[in-house]
Write a protein that holds these residues in place. Structure first.
Motif, PDB file in Angstrom:
ATOM      1  N   LYS A   1      37.945  49.922  30.655  1.00  0.00           N
ATOM      2  CA  LYS A   1      39.169  49.616  29.917  1.00  0.00           C
ATOM      3  C   LYS A   1      39.465  50.754  28.956  1.00  0.00           C
ATOM      4  O   LYS A   1      38.581  51.208  28.224  1.00  0.00           O
TER       5      LYS A   1
ATOM      6  N   GLN B   1      41.332  37.846  31.431  1.00  0.00           N
ATOM      7  CA  GLN B   1      42.627  38.461  31.746  1.00  0.00           C
ATOM      8  C   GLN B   1      43.615  38.506  30.586  1.00  0.00           C
ATOM      9  O   GLN B   1      44.818  38.625  30.798  1.00  0.00           O
TER      10      GLN B   1
ATOM     11  N   ARG C   1      40.433  46.251  40.514  1.00  0.00           N
ATOM     12  CA  ARG C   1      41.427  47.244  40.102  1.00  0.00           C
ATOM     13  C   ARG C   1      40.818  48.635  40.124  1.00  0.00           C
ATOM     14  O   ARG C   1      39.613  48.807  39.902  1.00  0.00           O
TER      15      ARG C   1
ATOM     16  N   ASP D   1      44.176  43.754  30.518  1.00  0.00           N
ATOM     17  CA  ASP D   1      44.055  44.337  31.852  1.00  0.00           C
ATOM     18  C   ASP D   1      42.977  45.409  31.849  1.00  0.00           C
ATOM     19  O   ASP D   1      42.938  46.241  30.931  1.00  0.00           O
TER      20      ASP D   1
ATOM     21  N   THR E   1      46.095  47.101  40.862  1.00  0.00           N
ATOM     22  CA  THR E   1      45.358  45.992  41.470  1.00  0.00           C
ATOM     23  C   THR E   1      45.224  46.242  42.971  1.00  0.00           C
ATOM     24  O   THR E   1      46.236  46.351  43.671  1.00  0.00           O
TER      25      THR E   1
END
Length: 253
Positions: free
Chosen positions: A12, A52, A71, A55, A76
């Motif tokens: 992330k 979720q 992802r 993202d 995705t």
């Protein structure tokens, strides 16, 4: 035994900030896992990525052995169908730092709402379930009270009852006591310990080292977006292997 929740190489970014770096995590049925570490380590972001609210840029999330999301490079590649997506997400209850109760609804109404709206419970079914859950968290006599009339600890216990009302298979707690006055922390931790002892699968981001020591099966130490150590409470608190874990514990214990 199939893991209830598993991640592979979760990443992330917030802009140029790499907040989660290749996170690999396995949570089995009944596990109580506490996540500790300094501020900015990525602990809360990890929980929010799992259900979720954030993202991920890349990685895989599996729920009950099923590929929930894959992802890569911010796109995705695979995801379960919308109906199944909602069903699997509902298996994760979430309790936040702030209580997020509806101020215009009573404690009982706050707990009743989601089962009625999402699961189609009748008013009678939802009311009976909500009352039982308020009793479970020690607030059986507060059903008619509005949030403004409850202490922070009581509001957080209502928030826990509200999450439990959806019959989740796993509970995610994001620093559930950090907004509370010190004398109110014990009641919330007591409810969480009871949940752990009842066999609820729990993933808890916390600064409460005593709780992590007593209630957890495993403690994860996170820093700089990685899980630097994953060990039993006994191992992590008495003989941490990673120098960063040693440094962190020596500064707070």
């Amino acid at each position: 035994m199939e893991a209830i929740l598993r991640t592979e190489n979760l990443n992330k970014h917030f802009g140029s900030l790499h907040v989660l770096r290749d996170i690999n995590l396995t949570v089995n049925q009944g596990d109580v896992i506490c996540i500790v570490g300094p501020s900015g380590a990525g602990k809360s972001t990890l929980l929010r990525a799992l259900n979720q609210l954030e993202d991920i840029q890349s990685g895989k999330i599996f729920i009950d052995g099923q590929l929930f999301l894959h992802r890569a490079r911010g796109k995705t590649l695979r995801s379960v169908k919308t109906k199944e997506h909602k069903k699997l997400l509902l298996e994760m209850g979430m309790v936040f730092q702030s209580f997020n109760l509806f101020p215009h609804k009573t404690a009982l109404e706050n707990v009743m709402l989601a089962p009625m709206k999402v699961k189609g419970f009748s008013t009678e079914q939802a009311k009976a379930r909500a009352q039982a859950l308020l009793e479970q968290v020690g607030l059986g006599d507060k059903g008619d009270s509005y949030p403004s009339k409850l202490s922070g600890g009581q509001q957080q216990r209502v928030a826990i009852a509200r999450a439990l009302a959806m019959d989740p298979r796993i509970m995610l707690f994001d620093e559930p006591t950090s907004a509370l006055d010190p004398e109110l922390v014990g009641d919330v931790l007591g409810v969480m310990k009871n949940l752990a002892e009842s066999g609820m699968t729990m993933l808890v981001v916390t600064h409460e080292m005593g709780f992590a020591r007593e209630a957890a099966d495993r403690v994860l130490f996170m820093c700089d977006g990685v899980i630097a150590e994953d060990a039993s409470p006994e191992q992590l608190f008495t003989n941490p292997q990673n120098p960063r874990t040693q440094q962190f514990l020596s500064s707070i214990l």
